[in-house]
Scaffold this active site. Sequence first.
Site, PDB file in Angstrom:
ATOM      1  N   ASN A   1     -41.014  31.095 -33.398  1.00  0.00           N
ATOM      2  CA  ASN A   1     -40.710  32.170 -32.457  1.00  0.00           C
ATOM      3  C   ASN A   1     -41.411  31.883 -31.139  1.00  0.00           C
ATOM      4  O   ASN A   1     -42.644  31.794 -31.096  1.00  0.00           O
ATOM      5  CB  ASN A   1     -41.171  33.526 -32.991  1.00  0.00           C
ATOM      6  CG  ASN A   1     -40.702  34.680 -32.102  1.00  0.00           C
ATOM      7  OD1 ASN A   1     -39.610  35.214 -32.265  1.00  0.00           O
ATOM      8  ND2 ASN A   1     -41.525  35.050 -31.142  1.00  0.00           N
TER       9      ASN A   1
ATOM     10  N   SER B   1       1.441   2.416 -11.354  1.00  0.00           N
ATOM     11  CA  SER B   1       0.744   2.956 -10.187  1.00  0.00           C
ATOM     12  C   SER B   1      -0.521   3.656 -10.658  1.00  0.00           C
ATOM     13  O   SER B   1      -0.508   4.365 -11.674  1.00  0.00           O
ATOM     14  CB  SER B   1       1.644   3.948  -9.445  1.00  0.00           C
ATOM     15  OG  SER B   1       2.790   3.302  -8.944  1.00  0.00           O
TER      16      SER B   1
ATOM     17  N   TYR C   1     -44.649  18.300 -16.715  1.00  0.00           N
ATOM     18  CA  TYR C   1     -44.709  17.367 -15.584  1.00  0.00           C
ATOM     19  C   TYR C   1     -46.047  17.479 -14.883  1.00  0.00           C
ATOM     20  O   TYR C   1     -46.462  18.566 -14.470  1.00  0.00           O
ATOM     21  CB  TYR C   1     -43.563  17.691 -14.618  1.00  0.00           C
ATOM     22  CG  TYR C   1     -43.414  16.738 -13.454  1.00  0.00           C
ATOM     23  CD1 TYR C   1     -43.391  15.361 -13.652  1.00  0.00           C
ATOM     24  CD2 TYR C   1     -43.267  17.223 -12.164  1.00  0.00           C
ATOM     25  CE1 TYR C   1     -43.240  14.489 -12.588  1.00  0.00           C
ATOM     26  CE2 TYR C   1     -43.100  16.353 -11.085  1.00  0.00           C
ATOM     27  CZ  TYR C   1     -43.089  14.991 -11.298  1.00  0.00           C
ATOM     28  OH  TYR C   1     -42.941  14.123 -10.242  1.00  0.00           O
TER      29      TYR C   1
ATOM     30  N   ALA D   1      -5.101  -0.175  -5.018  1.00  0.00           N
ATOM     31  CA  ALA D   1      -5.735  -0.662  -3.784  1.00  0.00           C
ATOM     32  C   ALA D   1      -5.569   0.277  -2.601  1.00  0.00           C
ATOM     33  O   ALA D   1      -6.258   0.130  -1.596  1.00  0.00           O
ATOM     34  CB  ALA D   1      -5.153  -2.033  -3.414  1.00  0.00           C
TER      35      ALA D   1
ATOM     36  N   ALA E   1     -50.705  35.806 -26.813  1.00  0.00           N
ATOM     37  CA  ALA E   1     -49.938  36.050 -25.595  1.00  0.00           C
ATOM     38  C   ALA E   1     -50.793  35.799 -24.356  1.00  0.00           C
ATOM     39  O   ALA E   1     -51.991  36.071 -24.335  1.00  0.00           O
ATOM     40  CB  ALA E   1     -49.415  37.484 -25.591  1.00  0.00           C
TER      41      ALA E   1
ATOM     42  N   ARG F   1      -2.505  10.235   3.341  1.00  0.00           N
ATOM     43  CA  ARG F   1      -2.140  11.652   3.395  1.00  0.00           C
ATOM     44  C   ARG F   1      -3.124  12.551   2.661  1.00  0.00           C
ATOM     45  O   ARG F   1      -3.087  13.777   2.805  1.00  0.00           O
ATOM     46  CB  ARG F   1      -0.725  11.838   2.835  1.00  0.00           C
ATOM     47  CG  ARG F   1       0.363  11.412   3.818  1.00  0.00           C
ATOM     48  CD  ARG F   1       1.722  11.785   3.289  1.00  0.00           C
ATOM     49  NE  ARG F   1       2.166  10.886   2.229  1.00  0.00           N
ATOM     50  CZ  ARG F   1       3.179  11.139   1.404  1.00  0.00           C
ATOM     51  NH1 ARG F   1       3.838  12.276   1.511  1.00  0.00           N
ATOM     52  NH2 ARG F   1       3.532  10.260   0.489  1.00  0.00           N
TER      53      ARG F   1
ATOM     54  N   GLY G   1      12.610   6.401  -2.955  1.00  0.00           N
ATOM     55  CA  GLY G   1      13.593   5.345  -3.079  1.00  0.00           C
ATOM     56  C   GLY G   1      14.553   5.659  -4.206  1.00  0.00           C
ATOM     57  O   GLY G   1      14.159   6.246  -5.217  1.00  0.00           O
TER      58      GLY G   1
END
Length: 474
Positions: free
Chosen positions: A388, A109, A398, A13, A434, A18, A148
């Site tokens: 190829n 944690s 598109y 939570a 081509a 920091r 602690g």
Amino acid sequence: MEVTGFAVAIMAAGKGTRLKSKRSKVLHEVGGRALLLHVIAAARTLVRAEDIYCIVGHEADRVRAAVAFTGVNFVLQEVQLGTGHAMQVLKAHLQLPGNRAPRHLLVLSGDVPLIRPETLASLCELHLLESAAMTILTAVPPDPTGYGRVLRRSPASPEVTAIVEQKALTREQLHSPEINSGIYCFNTEALFSKLSMLSTENAHGEFYLTDVAAMLVADGRRVVALKAESVDEVLGANTIAEAMHLDQAMRAAAARRLMAEGVTIFRPDTCVIDAEVSVGPDTIIEPYVQLLGATQIGSDCRIRSYSVIQNSTLADNVTVRNGCILDGAQVGDGAVLGPYAHLRPESNIGADAHVGNFCETKKTTLGRGSKANHLTYLGDAVIGAGVNVGAGVITCNYDGVHKHTTTIGDNVFVGSDSTLVAPISIGDGAYVGAGSCITLPVPADALAIGRAQQVTKEGWAAKRRAAGTAAKKV
């Protein structure tokens, strides 16, 4: 490694002030995924997802969205008043109609990504073995300042008398080396009986879960501690620098694991390898490679420098030349990629196929042995075997509104600089001249040419030069 009778509560939570970040602390990433996901993964080795409760607060919606796929439960701590308050919120949730409190509760944690499942299993085992009301995971860092301290009845005893926060330590206690990791096992009934007695009369004005230890000791209940093998596995990420320290440790561990499994990694300190990545033996990874997400690479591959591979699967004997980018791609045995190829999501490259210099694929299948070696875009295409594809070929997928598919059969030759305007199909064995713009289907074994007829004007260039020379003399 499953344990019975336990549920898991994960503290998730906090804001992480920091860190100087808008994001929830537990969503910052190390080793390629959010801190919280690492902790959930460790918890899942012990209990089912439905027995895990993530206590969320700051950026709660984003935290839920990021980890919902794991199947864990969420409990909202709207106002964050400390770890003891988080347990008060969880208690209220578990006492709702239809819910049932577990016999034991493992509290984690959400910012300790290196925690090992084996350590958690040992903590739970000791808790049961000692018939403890509370069992604390501890560690001994080189410098315990800021943490602690856990005070034991005697140095050799597992029994704990109290947990004392840094600001409350006496002069003598400042030298106590053993720190509280913030990871606990509780007898749930014992924990819940003390939560209403917690006070905010402390330096931060919060409800400290650590105060429960002294309360239980005062009642004659058993409180014990287990020391973690490595301090690194209980370290949290309170600053960006600390998070990057954990990230470095996790990636270094991933590289060591892969090398132990037969993978050659040149200059592993330069590579970025996420924790979930798998690589087969005899694969060679060159310097400055990034292997990210759930990437899987087979055996006998070579990944050359500056390539970035994310959430992709490569079979055996694949060569990835310099500077390739793969994202969500599948690559078959013996394929050759690059240099500087870009395989976007849903690219499926067949065995022995080639995708070469500055080629880009997207949502495309390239069949066995097919080649697109130079400067080509293949999007929304299904391409057969032995094809190829010449330099500069584009599948025009598109139309400005919708995407369309190009289908190319086996053994087709597509000449350089051709544009294939989808939706379109080209039959087996066909040729495309081509420079063609192909807008109509091409039957099998046909030749399609879609370009303007060449016009040659004899002597035109000489006359133009002569006219230019005459104009300069005037």
